[in-house]
Write a protein that holds these residues in place. Structure first.
Motif, short mmCIF file in Angstrom:
data_model
loop_
_atom_site.label_atom_id
_atom_site.label_comp_id
_atom_site.label_asym_id
_atom_site.label_seq_id
_atom_site.Cartn_x
_atom_site.Cartn_y
_atom_site.Cartn_z
N ALA A 37 15.51 -10.08 0.75
CA ALA A 37 16.40 -10.26 1.90
C ALA A 37 16.83 -8.90 2.41
CB ALA A 37 17.62 -11.09 1.52
N VAL A 38 17.29 -8.87 3.65
CA VAL A 38 17.91 -7.66 4.19
C VAL A 38 19.17 -7.38 3.38
CG1 VAL A 38 19.04 -6.64 6.20
CG2 VAL A 38 16.96 -8.00 6.48
N ASN A 39 19.37 -6.14 3.00
CA ASN A 39 20.45 -5.79 2.09
C ASN A 39 21.80 -6.33 2.56
OD1 ASN A 39 22.63 -3.73 0.92
ND2 ASN A 39 20.84 -3.73 -0.41
N LEU A 40 22.52 -6.95 1.63
CA LEU A 40 23.79 -7.62 1.94
C LEU A 40 25.00 -6.75 1.66
CD1 LEU A 40 22.95 -11.07 0.30
CD2 LEU A 40 22.83 -10.50 2.73
N GLY A 41 24.82 -5.53 1.16
CA GLY A 41 25.95 -4.73 0.76
C GLY A 41 26.53 -5.24 -0.55
N ASN A 42 27.82 -5.08 -0.73
CA ASN A 42 28.46 -5.60 -1.94
C ASN A 42 28.46 -7.12 -1.91
OD1 ASN A 42 29.08 -3.07 -3.01
ND2 ASN A 42 30.96 -2.93 -1.81
N LEU A 43 28.03 -7.73 -3.01
CA LEU A 43 27.95 -9.18 -3.08
C LEU A 43 29.32 -9.76 -3.43
CD1 LEU A 43 24.57 -9.66 -5.00
CD2 LEU A 43 24.99 -9.28 -2.57
N CYS A 44 29.59 -10.98 -2.92
CA CYS A 44 30.90 -11.59 -3.17
C CYS A 44 30.79 -12.97 -3.82
CB CYS A 44 31.71 -11.68 -1.89
SG CYS A 44 30.94 -12.67 -0.58
N LYS A 45 29.75 -13.74 -3.49
CA LYS A 45 29.65 -15.07 -4.09
C LYS A 45 28.24 -15.60 -3.96
CE LYS A 45 30.62 -18.15 -0.18
NZ LYS A 45 31.41 -19.29 0.30
N ILE A 46 27.97 -16.70 -4.65
CA ILE A 46 26.72 -17.42 -4.52
C ILE A 46 27.04 -18.91 -4.42
CG2 ILE A 46 25.37 -15.73 -5.82
CD1 ILE A 46 25.37 -17.72 -8.17
N VAL A 47 26.10 -19.65 -3.85
CA VAL A 47 26.13 -21.11 -3.88
C VAL A 47 24.81 -21.55 -4.49
CG1 VAL A 47 26.20 -23.25 -2.55
CG2 VAL A 47 27.63 -21.32 -1.87
N ILE A 48 24.87 -22.32 -5.56
CA ILE A 48 23.67 -22.74 -6.27
C ILE A 48 23.75 -24.24 -6.53
CG2 ILE A 48 24.60 -22.20 -8.56
CD1 ILE A 48 21.74 -21.32 -9.35
N GLY A 49 22.63 -24.91 -6.40
CA GLY A 49 22.60 -26.35 -6.61
C GLY A 49 21.17 -26.83 -6.69
N HIS A 50 21.02 -28.12 -6.94
CA HIS A 50 19.68 -28.70 -6.97
C HIS A 50 19.67 -29.98 -6.17
CE1 HIS A 50 20.81 -31.82 -9.91
NE2 HIS A 50 21.50 -30.89 -10.53
N ASP A 51 18.47 -30.53 -5.91
CA ASP A 51 18.34 -31.68 -5.02
C ASP A 51 18.41 -33.01 -5.75
OD1 ASP A 51 15.93 -31.63 -6.33
OD2 ASP A 51 14.72 -31.17 -4.56
N GLY A 52 18.59 -33.00 -7.08
CA GLY A 52 18.75 -34.25 -7.83
C GLY A 52 17.48 -35.05 -7.99
N LEU A 53 16.32 -34.44 -7.68
CA LEU A 53 15.06 -35.17 -7.77
C LEU A 53 14.41 -34.97 -9.13
CD1 LEU A 53 13.54 -34.37 -4.26
CD2 LEU A 53 14.84 -36.37 -4.95
N GLY A 54 13.59 -35.91 -9.52
CA GLY A 54 12.83 -35.79 -10.76
C GLY A 54 13.57 -36.35 -11.95
N PRO A 55 12.84 -36.62 -13.05
CA PRO A 55 13.49 -37.13 -14.26
C PRO A 55 14.32 -36.04 -14.92
CG PRO A 55 11.17 -36.65 -14.68
CD PRO A 55 11.38 -36.45 -13.21
#
Length: 1119
Positions: A463-481
């Motif tokens: 990605a284009v550099n974001l500078g100092n990082l502050c947070k992330i959002v992480i998740g999944h789509d709930g698919l699969g066993p």
């Protein structure tokens, strides 16, 4: 050829909440602007700031409140719902610390700040941080342009990040027919379940809805995925997805942009809004070599100094687009984003040939004429280069620095709980000073299989550099066993600065665990050392919670040292070493004092001596001295340190020869201070144990008869021990009687009947105080666990999949001589303590609660032969009315409790007759000085009513007598409807603790529901034991537990001191007959203070595939 484009959004790509709109070429499509009134009225105005609960990134909104602008409090809530992004709108306003709710306009104070939330649960925020103006390139914040005549200044206000947020409005398209669409408002009423939501859509769309898709064709499998969508779904029946131009902006576009002034401009004079709109010509060149074109839907996102656009899908109307060697030209309108500094381009990876090689992109601002060229020359394909279908590029602007393209290193650690891994698709979005990466699918890991239990996966995100990082959002789509996932932490490394950002999670992303969320938002800890320390502290707390039962007063312990291979011994001369054998009598220590993690360990062989630390050196000292108080410090490896409580830092050390040493000792290459703690008498006959598989999981029998090691440490995981012979036992499920753990025909399950297939040899593992269960009928086969937690027979290894950590719920006893080892089918059912399902610790969802003192049956590690002084005689005098119901007694002392004790004889029909005194022998095991009893019946038989006069307890040896005067009528139909009463011990005519009446208010909340006819019971726990489980029988309402009611009940009990928790049970045949409880408020008669226990959930509820009819709630501080 130019194309007029419409705006769409992608489910997994939602980095912004700003508007991108169609700009019509016709001059007749202007939106009428309401005339501004110049008439002023003198009103009292309050200028108030509102912030979002739990979101320090939300900059707040300022609102002027007066009788003219808001006539009602609901009008204010509706207005804030359009400004503060919450899943179900603003439904609650509270003070900054979340302790007081505001319900009237008059309660708002001028100049103050308040928090907005969509339910009663409020998370405080740092208002100083929230008030700081964010950087203009923070992409995930929409802006409002406040226009004033004569001024071109645009004021920037923020909203909460739009990534993976639940939209309040949802556009529903008909599959294959984009012109047929409906806009619905998401609310709790229609989102109780996914099936109920589909039924609601069937009514709205007026045709059967069986499946939902995202606008790019991906299936939306759950209600969580609906709430995480970008604002649009496609409703289908049984047919597959049909591509189409599903454009959400035609349905969601407001009459005017948010915050636009109501001022009237002179006719024919262009407005500032028109001049500020961003009209762009976008030219996309596809490379000219074979297979460079794509069948996918292509989108772009522009980032400027003010804000970013939403994902803009580049649809074609006259044939295929993005073919090899072609140049496709589009015209878009996105509002004023300022000077652009980067662009993101990607596609949905759909169609028959999704791979795409983009040559370059040309941008032209049609208002200013400014042009930009972005040389791409990259594949966007899963099977090419790095497999990414989304890329970012900086936009070169004259006089502006060029932001570098950075390949971030992402390290994701999956937790070590059983079934912690996932097969679902995981998405990650990173936020920094200069915007975000957008939601990226983590597809290529250095590991062969991603997100396995205990594994660290490495990904690269460009990605284009974001500078100092502050947070992330992480998740999944709930698919699969097995899509649930226990995420330990995420570490992101910026190679340009070599700085690491740690994001600590330690929680489930699972619809059936914890809070049910499959998406987490985490904020950066820029000090990875701090993050490691945080993880270590959490692991230590969890380990102590799992191991603290061992240090209960009365237990007998052994301390094993792995370095010396021996047990700690205390010799008669007071010397200490670590060279003892398992059977060494000098290596046994009784816990005679326990307060928190401070204990006194008295030698079982020599009662006068206890283990002590004197100036850092272990020795024996007289029991009870300050030197004998040792603090137990557990480490993450389940080993304990023994530290002096008097002199912190002085710890028990031994060298490799087993001799006592101190930390400053020289001449020895190795010293050890870690000890493995064993409890004697774990597998005695009739004991009830948990076979823990991790710090918060246990071997559990499922309804299907299979066994899993990923169960909760609750009643479902209780096993009764049947001792066959020395070292050989059977394990019977307590919850499902006559179902035994077994290994047979290559399977390990809980469908045994008590035959030889259910016999297991107990193998003790000294290295970690665990046990392994070897089949006696099939030697060499052990009970083992697969990565998903399912039990199966395995060959013994030293791996943890064959290790179980026993935890005693109720100690057993040795078989008397001549007694058969065959299980007694008529054995009295044990009353075992319950565990809380939901977390408190915020680190994980499945933390066990302390044992319920009411249901401890005897004192741990009681003598094999009961002493005479433990025997009592109980005499019960019945009044005018007798009973044939089953009568039960509980006895409470200052060191424990015994009960339930069934008061019965061979001829029960001759018991408790009118005016009769009945005598019963009772054995009480080391409960200390008695201070109260509880006696009652179960309300069964043809004569459930009972007049109880007195209860007398006489000690068989000392002849000490305790008299309890009841004069109680125990009947469901009389007085207060209670069939249980508590009686305090009297001293000098006064009760040791007073008999008090607790007023209990049960708030059912505003969730739409029918009145439950199920039995609801409550147990109060305090400093002095518990009230027992009491049926909430008589209410102040004619119909109990209806929506929005506050039910008032009373519970009479001997004073419990400060209340700590309550246990709420609803015995419903199915969830439709359940109870939704918002909170429980308990107040003691004559006091002003209240104890509040927040619930906010349905009971019964499902977790880990199991149905739970009760939950423990802990007291919350309120001012």
């Amino acid at each position: 050829m130019l194309e007029k484009l419409q705006v769409s959004a992608k489910m997994s790509e939602a980095p912004s909440t700003s508007f991108s709109v169609i700009q019509l070429t016709s001059s007749e499509g202007q939106v009428p602007i309401p005339r501004h009134s110049n008439v002023a009225h003198p009103v009292v105005a309050k200028r108030i700031s509102f912030y979002k609960s739990g979101d320090p990134q939300f900059g707040g909104v300022k609102v002027v409140v007066n009788p003219r602008s808001f006539k009602t409090f609901d009008a204010l809530l509706d207005n804030l719902s359009r400004k503060v992004p919450l899943p179900f709108g603003v439904r609650n306003i509270s003070t900054p610390r979340g302790r007081h709710s505001i319900t009237r306009l008059e309660e708002l104070e001028d100049g103050e700040s308040y928090l907005c939330s969509h339910n009663r649960k409020v998370l405080p925020v740092d208002l100083d941080k929230a008030r700081r103006r964010p950087r203009p390139w923070l992409s995930s914040r929409s802006i409002s342009t406040h226009v004033h005549l004569g001024s071109a200044t645009a004021l920037v206000s923020t909203t909460a990040p739009g990534v993976l947020r639940a939209p309040r409005r949802l556009v529903v398209f008909r599959n294959g027919d984009p012109k047929t669409r409906r806009v619905i408002l998401l609310s709790r009423r229609i989102t109780q379940s996914f099936e109920a939501f589909l039924q609601y859509l069937t009514q709205v769309m007026q045709w059967p809805v069986a499946k939902l898709y995202a606008t790019d064709g991906r299936k939306v499998p759950s209600l969580q995925a609906v709430l995480l969508s970008s604002g649009a779904v496609v409703a289908a029946g049984r047919e597959p997805f049909k591509p189409g131009n599903y454009d959400i902006q035609k349905s969601l576009l407001p009459a005017r942009l948010p915050g636009v002034s109501h001022r009237v401009h002179r006719k024919g004079k262009p407005t500032l809004e028109k001049r500020k709109s961003g009209n762009w010509k976008v030219s996309v060149m596809t490379s000219d070599f074979p297979d460079a074109g794509t069948s996918s839907q292509v989108y772009i996102v522009l980032y400027g100094e003010y804000r970013s656009s939403v994902p803009i899908y580049l649809y074609g109307r006259d044939g295929a687009r993005f073919q090899a060697g072609h140049k496709d030209i589009f015209t878009i309108t996105i509002g004023d984003i300022g000077k652009p500094f980067k662009i993101r381009i990607g596609h949905t990876n759909s169609g028959c040939s999704p791979s795409w090689h983009c040559k370059g992109i040309e941008l032209q601002n049609t208002n200013s004429g400014e042009k930009f060229y972005i040389p791409v020359q990259r594949w966007l394909a899963q099977e090419q280069e790095d497999g990414e279908v989304c890329r970012e590029f900086p936009i070169l602007s004259r006089g502006q620095p060029v932001l570098p393209v950075t390949k971030y290193e992402v390290y994701i650690t999956t937790g070590e709980l059983w079934n912690a891994g996932t097969m679902a698709n995981v998405y990650l979005s990173i936020y920094g000073e200069k915007g975000d990466t957008g939601s990226r699918k983590l597809s290529r890991s250095k590991s062969a299989v991603k997100f396995l239990r205990g594994q660290i996966d490495t990904f690269f995100l460009e990605a284009v550099n974001l500078g100092n990082l502050c947070k992330i959002v992480i998740g999944h789509d709930g698919l699969g066993p097995g899509n649930g996932w226990f995420l330990e932490d995420v570490v992101v490394r910026d190679p340009t600065t070599n700085q690491e950002y740690a994001f600590f999670c330690h929680r489930w992303l699972d619809e059936g665990e914890d809070d049910g969320r499959i998406v987490r938002e985490m904020y950066a800890r820029d000090n990875t050392v701090f993050s490691v320390r945080k993880k270590l502290e959490v692991k230590k707390k969890e380990t102590w919670a799992a191991e603290s039962w061992k240090f209960t007063k009365g237990n007998t312990l052994q301390f094993y040292n792995k370095l010396t291979g021996g047990f700690v011994r205390l010799h008669p001369d007071g010397t200490v070493d670590a060279l003892g054998e398992l059977t060494d009598r000098y290596g046994l220590f009784d816990v005679v004092f326990n307060k928190g993690n401070i204990c006194i360990f008295q030698s079982r062989e020599m009662r006068r001596l206890s283990l002590a630390l004197d100036n850092g050196v272990a020795t024996g000292r007289a029991s009870g001295g300050a030197l004998t108080e040792l603090r137990v410090l557990y480490q993450p490896n389940r080993c304990a340190l023994l530290e002096s409580a008097l002199c912190p830092g002085h710890t028990l050390f031994v060298d490799r020869h087993g001799k006592v040493a101190d930390e400053s000792s020289s001449g020895y290459a190795e010293l050890s201070k870690e000890f493995v703690v064993f409890v004697k008498g774990v597998f005695l006959n009739s004991a009830v144990v948990i076979l823990a598989t991790s710090l918060c999981q246990a071997l559990c029998l499922q309804p299907s008869g299979t066994c899993t090691g990923a169960g909760d440490q609750s009643e479902q995981s209780y096993w009764r021990v049947h001792r066959v012979s020395s070292g050989i036992c059977m394990f019977e499920s307590v919850k499902n009687a006559r179902m035994y753990l077994r290994i047979k025909d290559g399977h390990c399950n809980g469908t045994g009947t008590g035959d030889t297939d259910c016999h297991f040899k107990i193998k003790r593992n000294l290295e970690n105080a665990s046990v392994s269960l070897e089949s006696l009928k099939s030697p060499g086969l052990f009970v083992g666990l697969q990565p998903d937690g399912q039990a199966k027979p395995v060959i013994y290894t030293k791996d943890e999949n064959v290790c179980f950590y026993p935890r005693v719920i109720q100690f057993g006893r040795e078989n008397p001589m001549g007694m058969s080892a065959t299980p007694n089918q008529g054995e009295e059912k044990i009353h075992v303590p319950r565990y809380q399902e939901e977390m408190p610790s915020k680190s994980t969802a499945r933390r066990p609660s302390p044992l319920a003192s009411e249901k401890e049956s005897g004192h741990p590690n009681s003598p094999e032969t009961l002493l005479p002084e433990d025997k009592w005689k109980v005499l019960v005098l019945t009044g005018d009315t007798g009973t044939q119901a089953n009568v039960t007694l509980w006895v409470y002392g200052d060191e424990g409790a015994t009960g339930p004790i069934s008061l019965t004889k061979e001829s029960p029909e001759q018991l408790f007759l009118p005016g009769q005194k009945d005598e019963f022998p009772v054995v009480l095991r080391s409960i200390g000085e008695i201070y109260k009893i509880r006696i009652g019946h179960d309300g069964t038989s043809g004569k459930p009513e009972w007049s109880l006069q007195t209860v007398t307890m006489e000690h068989m040896k000392s002849k000490k007598t305790l008299n309890f005067v009841a004069n109680a009528w125990l009947s469901r139909n009389q007085t207060d409807g209670d069939i249980v009463c508590e009686l305090p011990v009297m001293k000098e005519g006064e009760p040791v603790y007073p008999l008090v009446r607790y007023h209990v208010d049960v708030h059912t909340g505003q969730v739409r529901q029918e009145a439950t006819e199920s039995e609801v019971s409550l147990c109060l726990y305090g400093e002095r034991g518990d009230s027992g489980l009491r049926l909430l029988h008589r209410s102040n309402m004619p119909v109990r537990f209806q929506r929005g009611q506050v039910e008032a009940f009373q519970i009479e009990a001997v004073s419990l001191g400060n209340l700590q928790r309550v246990l709420l049970r609803c015995e419903a045949s199915d969830t439709s007959q359940g109870l939704y409880c918002e909170k429980i408020v308990v107040q003691e008669t004559g006091t002003a203070s209240e104890s509040v226990f927040t619930c906010e959930r349905w009971i019964p509820f499902m977790s880990q595939g199991l149905r739970h009819s009760e939950i423990e709630l802990y007291c919350q501080d309120e001012d």
